[in-house]
Structures are given as C-alpha cells and as structure tokens.
Design an enzyme around this catalytic site. Structure first.
Site, PDB file in Angstrom:
ATOM      1  N   LYS A 135       0.827  -1.208   0.000  1.00 51.14           N
ATOM      2  CA  LYS A 135       0.000   0.000   0.000  1.00 51.14           C
ATOM      3  C   LYS A 135       0.863   1.260   0.000  1.00 51.14           C
ATOM      4  O   LYS A 135       0.644   2.175  -0.800  1.00 51.14           O
ATOM      5  CB  LYS A 135      -0.907  -0.015   1.227  1.00 51.14           C
ATOM      6  CG  LYS A 135      -1.627   1.290   1.508  1.00 51.14           C
ATOM      7  CD  LYS A 135      -2.515   1.175   2.722  1.00 51.14           C
ATOM      8  CE  LYS A 135      -1.746   0.946   4.000  1.00 51.14           C
ATOM      9  NZ  LYS A 135      -0.958   2.143   4.422  1.00 51.14           N
ATOM     10  N   THR A 136       1.849   1.312   0.886  1.00 47.19           N
ATOM     11  CA  THR A 136       2.712   2.496   0.976  1.00 47.19           C
ATOM     12  C   THR A 136       3.509   2.676  -0.306  1.00 47.19           C
ATOM     13  O   THR A 136       3.679   3.801  -0.794  1.00 47.19           O
ATOM     14  CB  THR A 136       3.660   2.366   2.186  1.00 47.19           C
ATOM     15  OG1 THR A 136       2.881   2.267   3.379  1.00 47.19           O
ATOM     16  CG2 THR A 136       4.586   3.565   2.284  1.00 47.19           C
ATOM     17  N   ASP A 169      -4.923   7.801   2.823  1.00 48.36           N
ATOM     18  CA  ASP A 169      -4.411   6.525   3.316  1.00 48.36           C
ATOM     19  C   ASP A 169      -5.314   6.004   4.436  1.00 48.36           C
ATOM     20  O   ASP A 169      -5.924   6.787   5.166  1.00 48.36           O
ATOM     21  CB  ASP A 169      -2.983   6.741   3.836  1.00 48.36           C
ATOM     22  CG  ASP A 169      -2.297   5.433   4.187  1.00 48.36           C
ATOM     23  OD1 ASP A 169      -2.693   4.380   3.650  1.00 48.36           O
ATOM     24  OD2 ASP A 169      -1.339   5.463   4.997  1.00 48.36           O
ATOM     25  N   GLU A 170      -5.399   4.671   4.576  1.00 49.24           N
ATOM     26  CA  GLU A 170      -6.163   4.030   5.651  1.00 49.24           C
ATOM     27  C   GLU A 170      -7.614   4.540   5.693  1.00 49.24           C
ATOM     28  O   GLU A 170      -8.143   4.899   6.748  1.00 49.24           O
ATOM     29  CB  GLU A 170      -5.484   4.276   7.011  1.00 49.24           C
ATOM     30  CG  GLU A 170      -4.032   3.861   7.082  1.00 49.24           C
ATOM     31  CD  GLU A 170      -3.827   2.357   7.188  1.00 49.24           C
ATOM     32  OE1 GLU A 170      -4.802   1.608   6.951  1.00 49.24           O
ATOM     33  OE2 GLU A 170      -2.708   1.933   7.495  1.00 49.24           O
ATOM     34  N   GLN A 206      -9.199  -4.479   7.771  1.00 43.25           N
ATOM     35  CA  GLN A 206      -8.344  -3.993   8.854  1.00 43.25           C
ATOM     36  C   GLN A 206      -8.960  -2.791   9.568  1.00 43.25           C
ATOM     37  O   GLN A 206      -8.240  -1.993  10.185  1.00 43.25           O
ATOM     38  CB  GLN A 206      -6.961  -3.639   8.316  1.00 43.25           C
ATOM     39  CG  GLN A 206      -6.206  -4.839   7.753  1.00 43.25           C
ATOM     40  CD  GLN A 206      -4.783  -4.504   7.365  1.00 43.25           C
ATOM     41  OE1 GLN A 206      -3.928  -4.251   8.205  1.00 43.25           O
ATOM     42  NE2 GLN A 206      -4.507  -4.500   6.070  1.00 43.25           N
ATOM     43  N   ARG A 221       0.261  -9.835  10.867  1.00 42.53           N
ATOM     44  CA  ARG A 221       1.506  -9.167  11.300  1.00 42.53           C
ATOM     45  C   ARG A 221       2.691 -10.117  11.166  1.00 42.53           C
ATOM     46  O   ARG A 221       3.845  -9.679  11.204  1.00 42.53           O
ATOM     47  CB  ARG A 221       1.426  -8.729  12.770  1.00 42.53           C
ATOM     48  CG  ARG A 221       0.330  -7.740  13.158  1.00 42.53           C
ATOM     49  CD  ARG A 221       0.255  -6.546  12.251  1.00 42.53           C
ATOM     50  NE  ARG A 221      -0.734  -6.765  11.213  1.00 42.53           N
ATOM     51  CZ  ARG A 221      -0.785  -6.067  10.082  1.00 42.53           C
ATOM     52  NH1 ARG A 221       0.115  -5.143   9.836  1.00 42.53           N
ATOM     53  NH2 ARG A 221      -1.706  -6.306   9.170  1.00 42.53           N
TER      54      ARG A 221
END
Length: 692
Positions: free
Chosen positions: A70-71, A261-262, A292, A632
């Site tokens: 994503k980043t 973002d997010e 998420q 994670r």
C-alpha cells in the site's frame, strides 16, 4: 495533461430546471507513454499497483490487502503525478500519522526529486489545523488559538462538572473522562449527545440535561479562551467549508488530486471532509482495507470504505491482493478468518513466498504454562540467532500480558510494551509546556491554572482569583497589586512574572526559551516528584528536542498533533547488543510486522470481547482484529490460549475464540504442552509437544 476548471458566479437563487447545460467531456488520457517517464513504473510494480499508480482522473478505491504494498503504491503515485506535470502544491496526501506522510514523501523524493517533498502531506487534524489558522477570523477565532490535548480537555470538563448544579438523584454521575468521550463521540459520529448517551451510555440517561449543560459550557469555555480540542479541528473545518461555497471551491481547486491513506479508519466527519475538499473534480484516491478496520471505539466507520463507490459516482475499484510479507500458510489462515465476516469486499491474499511452517494453535493448561511456553520459545528463537526485536507478542488488552511480563522478567528477557503514556502527556512535560502556552495564548486559563498551582503559597482558590484578575488586565504578565496573597506567594509570583516577561520580550530561540523554563522548573520538579532524576532526564531531552522547532506555535502544534511515543519514565535500559522483544496490543501493532508473532489469550470473551457478543457489527470488528493480528507475522505464527482461567470466584474452564474453533487443522496446526517428566508420546500420531 488532463485538468479541470471551475467557473461560478455568486447570484440570486435560481431554478436549475431552466438552466442550459453543457456537458464537459472527460479529458483524453495523456499521450505520454510509460517509457517517457523517468521512473520505470511498469517494471517496478505489479499489475494492480501499476493500475493504481497510472490512474488519471476521477474517483478510485484501492482495496489494499495486508502486506500488499500500500505504501509503495501511494509513494509511486505521488511521483507519477508529479512526473506527469501536476504541481506538487496541488497534491494533498492525508494519512493518520504525520510519520506515515513524511515516510511517503521521503520515499517519493528518493524515487524522483525534491518536488515530492513539496506536496501537502499530513494528518486530517494537521491539515485542518493549518486551514483554520489561515481562516480563523471566518469562524470567530483569533489566529493564535491553541490546542487542548485529551488530558487538557478532560481537566476543563472536570472544572465545569464541579461547577455545574447537578440534581441530587442518588445516582452516579459520569466521570470527566466519560463526559469527554460522550462529547467526542457525538462530534466524530455526527450524532446528538442524546443519541450517544442513549446508545452507548444508557446508565447515565437520567443525567442527559446536566451532560448537555456541561457540553454547552465546554463550548463556551473554548471560545472564550481561544482554544480548540482535536474534534473541533474537524468540526470547524467542515462548518467553514459547508457555509462558504466560494472558499470551498477555492480550496478544492487547489487540491486537484487527493490521496487518502487508511480510508477504512475514517469517521463521519473525515468522510464528509473528503467530499467537501474534492468538490468539482472528485479526483480522490482512497486507499485502505475494510478487513483492517478496527478503530470503531475512536469513531471510525468501516462503512465509509464499503460505501465509497456509492458516494463517488464512477469509482474505479482496484484490488491489491499479492502479499509480500507472509508465507503461504499464514495467508491461508488469514483468508479463512476474514471469510467469516458479514460485510466485506471479496478478496483473496496470495503470495509467491514458500509455504513455510503451519500456524500453530497452542492449548496451554493454564495462563502460567502459556507464559512458560512463550518464554521458552523466545529463548529457542534467540538460540537460532533470531533477534528479539523480530519477535512480537500480541494481545487484545494491556492486562492480558501481565503474567507473561512476570515470566519474561524471571527469564531476564528484555522487552518493550507498546501503548504507554505519550511524552507530552507526562506531568513534568505538561508543566513546562503550560508556560509556553500562556505566552502564545494569554487567554488560556487552564494553562495559567496549572503553572500557578506549581508555586508555593498558591492553592486552587488563589490561582482562580489570580486568573480572574489577569483576565481584566491588558498586561497579562504583570502580577503587582494582586491582593490577599502571602509573602511566600508574592515572591513565587514575582519569579514567574520575571520568567514570562523575559521570554516574551527577549529574542530567544525556541531551544533557549525551553532551557530557561526548564532551569526555572527544576527545583519545582525536585520537590514535586520522588522520581525526579528520571523526569529531569526527560527535560534535558526536551531541551535538545526543541532545537527542531522554528517557533512556539510550531512546537505546540507538532507535540499535540503528532505526540512522541515514550519518555524516560516508562523505559528501562535493555541489553545493549540487541533490540528488545515487543509486547503490544493488536490495535497498536497495526501497520507493523515481525518474523515471529505470538497471539496470546485467544479466548472467547476476549477475542471477541464479551461486550461485543450482542452486536453483529462489533462481532465483525472483533473478527477483523484477529485478522490484523495474523497478518503481522512474516514467517511464524502461534495462537495460544489457556484451558483453565482464574477469577475471584475460582477457576473455570475456558473456550478458544469462536473465530478459530471451526478452522481446519490443515490451516491451524494443534499443539499440546507436556511437562518434560511425562512419558513422551509418539509424534507420528499426536499433536506437537514441547518440554522444558
């Protein structure tokens, strides 16, 4: 390149049915070919990432699965837009931490050039704070307004709570933190106080009139003292843009491309802000993962991302499903977990990584044995030359790790626990910052009250009288002529007045000014706190840190909007030759990754929380919490639970989380713990075992 224009005329109301219309065709795609770019985007990105990066105009929704880059996608999109000719000042990147925005801007700069550092990047609150300072007069505030952090806000509410005539009904009245939570929830969810109390705090419904009165006084206090809390930044920006169309169009036209973002973590106010900021062009790229969304308790609404295609016409949906973090077996488990969600975008994470070890489901006889297992496994990993910093233990609530912390201390395993107090929330740092706040905003009565109560001979009543006297004076730092004070109090006040006048009149740098305040405050700190040596170390670090700020305004804004995580108060030196083991709540672990992850106390009643069992939406969020924990892990994942639990009423048998009870053994391998002294069972037909 493609663009847009906005023409408008302020006129009297008209009937749109009789207006002539001209349909503007969407600009044709650029003739520039990928090979004309400085960066070889097609070679460096996978197919879905490339599609998102090359998207031109109109709304787009990028569903970015865990570990899917994503980043990287956002970073390359910033660089691509600038390469395409978009002026950096017309790109707005909104994130949930300023650290994330800085990281993306730095990465984009290293990919392309310094133009990427000139985009508008930051959190919603940071961006709104900047807008409101620019247009403060339009909302009835002076430009030097300051911010209340959550601790300050609850202190103000406590004062107002004590001053409010609360009917004596023999029933408990909500505490200051609860009242602040009610007010904040109402703001972020755009609901009335009555609705919030009725739905979430029904035990206080009989006090609704008093709660509403405190909220009204709280609003008045903030206006009179020229302060805002974090929620006000969003509320007032929405009000400003809603009520001023000309200004709204001006700001929207300056933000020609908006990247969020997010997006799954946005609340109702933030979703509305995106609409207001993109009016006229809708060039919004929302990036996030509905799977998420785990911050409903902060007001986040996962339906914002689910409804995005309905809110923005002709949305292009792009799914990033290739995971670069975890092994295939970990992803198989994560996919099985999230398939149980009622509301979701359908997606399936996949990877080119090897299958790896199966995730383990470890049933321990009790919590003590669960802790022993984890400590021994960590020591085994250490013997395999896996750094402790590459291992994390995750849990639902901070209290879930208490027994494990004792075992780690017994085994001399250094660890750090995420979720502690923020640096700027520590009492000694707040004391120093309060001196800065009254210099920036002399109307800030809360900060005045705090620094006055530090002085010998001055109590709450004297402090209130002094603040009242100063409010009527033009020179706020002149304490002469204040009546009713002891000689000790007068001497203390003279020292404070001398400090504040020096800081106001002399041309100190921020660091020099903080050093003066700290030198003044040191003897106060030594008298107030038994652990003052640690606090003085924090103050020394604060003086050094303050060199990074160009002004008091800049420093207060940064510490409020992007607080530093830890202080010397809560950290102990570990071994110098390695990073410590990480203990963290799942909420604090989002966005991070480790080679080996343990998820402990995976019990029904904990994951999912017992408070969520009657609400389908909350059950879904608890499921997403488990999904976040699983994703994670890069190489190894262990999910553990104790068979026997202890309570004040005695021991009782527990059940593993309902979310894993029906997971196939082929996805989640059962482990059993046995003592070394017991006869070893055959490994060929028994669950895995572990001795001491």
């Amino acid at each position: 390149m493609g663009g847009f224009c906005i023409f408008h005329k302020i006129a009297a109301p008209f009937d749109s049915r009789f207006m002539k219309k001209f349909v503007l065709k969407r600009d044709a795609p650029s003739e520039s070919q990928p090979e004309n770019y400085q960066i070889a985007y097609e070679e460096l990105l996978n197919e879905q990432q490339y599609e998102a990066v090359m998207h031109q105009n109109g709304p787009s929704l990028v569903i970015a699965g865990a570990g899917s880059g994503k980043t990287r996608t956002l970073t390359y999109r910033v660089a691509r837009l600038i390469e395409h000719g978009v002026p950096p000042q017309h790109i707005l990147l909104l994130t949930f931490t300023r650290r994330a925005a800085r990281e993306m801007m730095e990465r984009a700069t290293s990919l392309l050039d310094e133009r990427c550092a000139k985009i508008n990047g930051g959190t919603f609150h940071f961006y709104c704070n900047r807008l409101l300072h620019q247009y403060a007069e339009a909302i009835g505030y002076p430009q030097n307004f300051t911010l209340l952090d959550a601790s300050d806000a609850t202190d103000v509410i406590d004062i107002l709570r004590n001053d409010t005539d609360i009917p004596k009904q023999g029933k408990r009245f909500p505490r200051k933190g609860t009242i602040y939570s009610i007010i904040s929830t109402a703001a972020n969810k755009q609901q009335s106080l009555h609705q919030v109390v009725d739905e979430q705090f029904s035990q206080f419904m009989h006090h609704i009139d008093s709660i509403e009165e405190i909220a009204r006084r709280y609003r008045m206090y903030k206006q009179q003292n020229h302060v805002m809390d974090f929620d006000d930044l969003l509320v007032e920006t929405c009000n400003l843009l809603r009520e001023n169309r000309e200004l709204r169009l001006k700001i929207a036209s300056s933000n020609r491309y908006i990247l969020v973002d997010e997006y799954q973590d946005t609340n109702a106010l933030q979703a509305e802000l995106i609409h207001l900021l993109s009016e006229g062009h809708n060039n919004v790229m929302a990036v996030g993962d509905d799977a998420q969304s785990i911050y409903a308790f902060r007001g986040a609404d996962h339906r914002n991302i689910l409804n995005f295609p309905n809110e923005f016409d002709n949305t292009r949906i792009i799914k990033l499903e290739e995971n670069y973090r975890s092994t295939k077996n970990i992803l198989n488990l994560a996919n099985a977990v999230i398939r149980q969600a009622k509301e979701k975008f359908d997606k399936h994470l996949f990877t080119s990584r090897e299958e790896g070890e199966f995730p383990g489901l470890v049933r321990a006889p009790d919590e003590r044995d669960q802790s022993r297992f984890i400590a021994q496994m960590i020591l085994n990993k250490r013997e395999q030359e896996i750094d402790l910093g590459d291992i994390a233990v995750l849990f639902r609530n901070g209290r879930d790790s208490y027994d494990l912390e004792l075992e780690l201390n017994r085994k001399k395993i250094p660890f750090v626990k995420y979720g502690g107090q923020k640096f700027a929330e520590a009492a000694h740092i707040k004391d120093v910052l309060s001196h800065v706040k009254v210099i920036v905003n002399p109307s800030d009565t809360l900060s005045w009250n705090r620094i006055l109560l530090l002085l010998e001979g001055i109590g709450p009543k004297s402090a209130r009288d002094i603040v009242e006297t100063l409010s009527q004076r033009e020179e706020k730092f002149e304490f002469g002529g204040i009546k009713g004070l002891s000689e000790k109090a007068k001497t203390s006040l003279m020292g404070l007045g001398s400090l504040l006048m020096d800081l106001k009149q002399k041309d100190f740098t921020v660091s020099e000014a903080i050093n003066h305040i700290v030198n003044y405050y040191k003897p106060i700190c030594e008298k107030r706190f038994d652990d003052h040596p640690k606090r003085l170390k924090d103050l020394e670090a604060f003086v050094s840190l303050s060199q990074n700020f160009r002004s008091f305004d800049h420093m207060l804004e940064d510490l409020a909007l992007d607080p530093i995580e830890a202080s010397a108060m809560e950290t102990e030196p570990g071994q110098k030759d390695e990073n410590p083991l990480v203990l963290s709540t799942v909420h604090s672990a989002k966005g991070l990754q480790w080679q080996t992850v343990f998820l402990i106390q995976c019990l029904d009643g904990i994951i999912p929380s017992g408070f969520s069992l009657e609400d389908e939406d909350q059950i879904d969020e608890e499921l997403r919490l488990l999904y976040v924990a699983c994703t994670r892990a890069c190489d190894e994942l262990f999910i553990t639970y104790p068979l026997l639990q202890q309570s004040a009423r005695g021991d009782y048998f527990s059940n593993p989380s309902r979310f894993i009870q029906n997971i196939d053994d082929k996805l989640l391998e059962p482990w059993e713990l046995v003592e070394e002294s017991q006869q070893q069972l055959s490994e060929s037909d028994q669950p895995k075992q572990l001795g001491n």
